[in-house]
Design an enzyme around this catalytic site. Sequence first.
Site, mmCIF file in Angstrom:
data_model
loop_
_atom_site.group_PDB
_atom_site.id
_atom_site.type_symbol
_atom_site.label_atom_id
_atom_site.label_comp_id
_atom_site.label_asym_id
_atom_site.label_seq_id
_atom_site.Cartn_x
_atom_site.Cartn_y
_atom_site.Cartn_z
ATOM 1 N N PHE A 134 0.859 -1.192 0.000
ATOM 2 C CA PHE A 134 0.000 0.000 0.000
ATOM 3 C C PHE A 134 0.891 1.237 0.000
ATOM 4 O O PHE A 134 1.740 1.396 0.865
ATOM 5 C CB PHE A 134 -0.903 0.017 1.245
ATOM 6 C CG PHE A 134 -1.791 1.236 1.285
ATOM 7 C CD1 PHE A 134 -2.962 1.285 0.538
ATOM 8 C CD2 PHE A 134 -1.441 2.347 2.041
ATOM 9 C CE1 PHE A 134 -3.769 2.416 0.557
ATOM 10 C CE2 PHE A 134 -2.248 3.483 2.073
ATOM 11 C CZ PHE A 134 -3.414 3.513 1.320
ATOM 12 N N ASP A 219 9.392 2.532 1.355
ATOM 13 C CA ASP A 219 8.276 3.362 1.821
ATOM 14 C C ASP A 219 8.188 3.141 3.330
ATOM 15 O O ASP A 219 7.663 2.134 3.800
ATOM 16 C CB ASP A 219 6.996 2.908 1.108
ATOM 17 C CG ASP A 219 5.744 3.590 1.656
ATOM 18 O OD1 ASP A 219 5.820 4.199 2.745
ATOM 19 O OD2 ASP A 219 4.685 3.480 1.010
ATOM 20 N N LYS A 248 3.247 10.191 8.062
ATOM 21 C CA LYS A 248 2.656 9.846 9.364
ATOM 22 C C LYS A 248 3.465 10.426 10.530
ATOM 23 O O LYS A 248 3.359 11.611 10.830
ATOM 24 C CB LYS A 248 2.508 8.330 9.486
ATOM 25 C CG LYS A 248 1.489 7.758 8.484
ATOM 26 C CD LYS A 248 1.237 6.294 8.759
ATOM 27 C CE LYS A 248 0.292 5.671 7.756
ATOM 28 N NZ LYS A 248 -1.111 5.979 7.975
HETATM 29 N N1 PLP Z 1 2.506 4.343 2.409
HETATM 30 C C1 PLP Z 1 2.212 3.623 3.502
HETATM 31 C C2 PLP Z 1 3.091 2.465 3.865
HETATM 32 C C3 PLP Z 1 1.108 3.938 4.289
HETATM 33 O O1 PLP Z 1 0.825 3.203 5.366
HETATM 34 C C4 PLP Z 1 0.308 5.046 3.925
HETATM 35 C C5 PLP Z 1 -0.896 5.385 4.701
HETATM 36 O O2 PLP Z 1 -1.503 4.584 5.372
HETATM 37 C C6 PLP Z 1 0.652 5.782 2.787
HETATM 38 C C7 PLP Z 1 1.755 5.403 2.058
HETATM 39 C C8 PLP Z 1 -0.153 6.968 2.365
HETATM 40 O O3 PLP Z 1 0.055 8.025 3.231
HETATM 41 P P1 PLP Z 1 -1.012 9.227 3.283
HETATM 42 O O4 PLP Z 1 -2.299 8.652 3.772
HETATM 43 O O5 PLP Z 1 -0.393 10.222 4.230
HETATM 44 O O6 PLP Z 1 -1.115 9.758 1.898
#
Ligand code: PLP
Length: 398
Positions: A134, A219, A248
């Site tokens: 994700f 990520d 986050k």
């Molecule tokens: N990447 C990961 C691993 C995530 O857990 C999340 C959000 O849950 C995102 C990207 C996306 O971040 P945002 O919701 O701040 O756009």
Amino acid sequence: MPDTFHPFDALMDITARPKTVFVRGEGSYLWDDTGRRYLDFVQGWAVNCLGHSPPAVAEAIAAQAKCLLTPSPAFYNEPSLKLANALVENSCFDQVFFANSGAEANEGAIKLARKYGTKYKNGAFEIITFEGGFHGRTLATMSASGKKAFEPLFEPKVPGFRKAQLNDIASVEELISSNTVAVMLEPIQGEAGVWPATDQFLKELRTLTSEHGMLLIVDEIQTGMGRTGKLFHYEHAGIAPDIMTLGKGIGGGVPLAALLATEHAACFDHGDQGGTFNGNPLMCAAGLAVLEQVGKPEFLKSVADAGLFLESELQRLSARHGLGEVRGRGLLLALDLKLPIGAAIVAQAFSKGLLINSPQPDALRFMPALNASRAEIAEMIEGLDAILTQVGAARRVA
Ligand code: PLP
């Protein structure tokens, strides 16, 4: 105004939410507008790494707000310079681009990899990502994600993402072609239910990508900023990726994210990347206050210790209630329920003033504040124990 007016109706209905309005937070607790208190082990989805409204962050924001909000991204400002330098000093990366959300940071990482392909790899543009991964909700990050539910949505997707299997290096090797420029992954797949990449797999990916002159992108939006007991998860595997994204926790509750790259990967030209609010001093001041706390070795050690305590307590619950494994690292843990009862448990917990999360029907995820106390962890376990007893009794009756 129609008779049926309801205060919630002005917000787009994008997810099922309890009709509760939260008005205050402090540390591990939230209060709603009726004065009810909740123990929060979701923390804005792993966002509030120092808990709700931590004084250091609140004070940094207040002081910065009185001083300078936004001079324009076309000018330098002090908090963004300080935070970029602190991130560089504490990581294997050389340069930082600040963003406002995790998805935007990941969009930046995808663009940077494509730019690298254009400049140094004969136009290679494909990025190998992973089933279950994700990366966000913009069109490119949804395309990069390996979330099954995204597959039928918003077609046509952005092309150029090929999906391998986590912890299966052969499945990555099979997808490499002259078009491949990078491999991108979450070191722990959070939304998929907390499925860790092994340290061995991360090492193998580093070797494989280096051999092929490809970039390794981690990520760390969920795993970064101390959540797994190291400042960044890649440190566990002893590797140095080329690109990392943070979100986050980096803002401790405010919208801040970052794209970090080594000098050789940081190849944007003027005009390739930007954004009105990117690197604004208000958010960067919050980020600095967070990093000052979270970056301390003794703080990271306390996260690792709290993670071990939570893990052992969850294992005890699992044995007591006949549930499955406990997965994850530090304070990003999941309890496998073996049955699709996650939503029922989350709803029961909510009604009892306990906030937990079920990213998949058969798993509960725990993302408390990184400074949650033993007493707060014990309180959560006690609450969950009672709920699991009730749910188990209900299942035996049914
Ligand atoms: N990447 C990961 C691993 C995530 O857990 C999340 C959000 O849950 C995102 C990207 C996306 O971040 P945002 O919701 O701040 O756009």
